[in-house]
Scaffold this active site. Structure first.
Site, mmCIF file in Angstrom:
data_model
loop_
_atom_site.group_PDB
_atom_site.id
_atom_site.type_symbol
_atom_site.label_atom_id
_atom_site.label_comp_id
_atom_site.label_asym_id
_atom_site.label_seq_id
_atom_site.Cartn_x
_atom_site.Cartn_y
_atom_site.Cartn_z
ATOM 1 N N ASP A 150 40.452 32.362 52.459
ATOM 2 C CA ASP A 150 39.615 33.036 51.464
ATOM 3 C C ASP A 150 39.151 34.374 52.049
ATOM 4 O O ASP A 150 38.424 34.394 53.040
ATOM 5 C CB ASP A 150 38.419 32.124 51.164
ATOM 6 C CG ASP A 150 37.537 32.694 50.078
ATOM 7 O OD1 ASP A 150 37.697 33.884 49.736
ATOM 8 O OD2 ASP A 150 36.685 31.945 49.581
ATOM 9 N N CYS B 210 42.668 29.405 42.583
ATOM 10 C CA CYS B 210 41.828 29.492 43.792
ATOM 11 C C CYS B 210 40.405 29.117 43.387
ATOM 12 O O CYS B 210 40.205 28.495 42.332
ATOM 13 C CB CYS B 210 41.912 30.872 44.440
ATOM 14 S SG CYS B 210 41.357 32.248 43.407
ATOM 15 N N ARG C 94 42.356 35.680 45.446
ATOM 16 C CA ARG C 94 43.711 35.232 45.792
ATOM 17 C C ARG C 94 44.599 34.951 44.582
ATOM 18 O O ARG C 94 45.729 35.458 44.509
ATOM 19 C CB ARG C 94 43.626 33.976 46.683
ATOM 20 C CG ARG C 94 43.023 34.251 48.036
ATOM 21 C CD ARG C 94 42.635 32.961 48.748
ATOM 22 N NE ARG C 94 41.508 32.308 48.085
ATOM 23 C CZ ARG C 94 40.982 31.149 48.428
ATOM 24 N NH1 ARG C 94 41.508 30.481 49.444
ATOM 25 N NH2 ARG C 94 39.950 30.640 47.800
HETATM 26 P P1 4NP Z 1 38.920 33.532 45.539
HETATM 27 O O1 4NP Z 1 37.760 34.090 46.477
HETATM 28 O O2 4NP Z 1 38.727 32.033 45.465
HETATM 29 O O3 4NP Z 1 40.180 33.895 46.280
HETATM 30 O O4 4NP Z 1 38.792 34.218 44.212
HETATM 31 C C1 4NP Z 1 36.403 33.862 46.223
HETATM 32 C C2 4NP Z 1 35.729 34.669 45.331
HETATM 33 C C3 4NP Z 1 34.387 34.476 45.094
HETATM 34 C C4 4NP Z 1 33.711 33.475 45.750
HETATM 35 C C5 4NP Z 1 34.383 32.657 46.633
HETATM 36 C C6 4NP Z 1 35.735 32.846 46.861
HETATM 37 N N1 4NP Z 1 32.328 33.292 45.529
HETATM 38 O O5 4NP Z 1 31.730 32.431 46.186
HETATM 39 O O6 4NP Z 1 31.744 33.990 44.683
#
Ligand code: 4NP
Length: 153
Positions: free
Chosen positions: A123, A9, A15
């Site tokens: 997300d 991800c 995720r």
């Molecule tokens: P992930 O979610 O891609 O599912 O781990 C996110 C976690 C952090 C961030 C964006 C998406 N961020 O911008 O810090």
């Protein structure tokens, strides 16, 4: 030789750690190696997001010892299957491929349950608890399909 599967991800804190933990709970560990990574490196070295740890725990999974890391191009060689969570991850990972073999390894995880529809795992980072519940249920279904289709049980 073990089948090697990588979940990807953006941050590797919400995720893909859930996808890693859920798939691990469904497979024979002697047959499969599973890891996860982020296209971004902002959270490298961190534990998963507390809300992902909590939803996993409510479903009797412990993902709290996972450590976030960034995707590396060497992962194309190392892994047999790379499951990405959304279309943005897909574009980012495809842009790093160097040949057709690399490209063939990359698939959107929800195409397992909605073939060819290219649906995103949303997300949940900026949302509330319910977003993490929804993500968990989608990944649970997709990982069950992966475990069956690739004969990983
Ligand atoms: P992930 O979610 O891609 O599912 O781990 C996110 C976690 C952090 C961030 C964006 C998406 N961020 O911008 O810090």
């Amino acid at each position: 030789m073990k089948t090697k599967i990588l979940m990807v991800c953006l941050g590797n804190i919400c995720r893909s750690p859930l996808a890693e933990g859920i798939l691990k709970s469904k497979v024979n560990p002697e047959k499969v190696y599973i890891d996860s990574a982020g296209t971004g490196g902002y959270h490298a070295g961190c534990a998963p997001d507390e809300r992902s740890i909590a939803v996993a725990r409510r479903n009797n999974l412990d993902i709290s010892t996972q450590q976030c890391r960034q995707f590396d191009v060497s992962n194309f060689e190392e892994f047999d299957h790379i499951f990405v969570m959304d279309n943005s991850n897909y574009r980012d990972i495809l842009s790093l491929t160097e040949n057709e073999d690399d490209k063939k390894k990359v698939n959107l995880i929800l195409n397992e349950i909605f073939p060819k529809e290219n649906v995103d795992v949303p997300d949940p980072y900026h949302g509330g608890e319910q977003g993490f519940e929804n993500v968990y249920q989608m990944l649970e279904e997709a990982c069950e399909k992966i475990a069956q289709r690739l004969h990983l049980k």
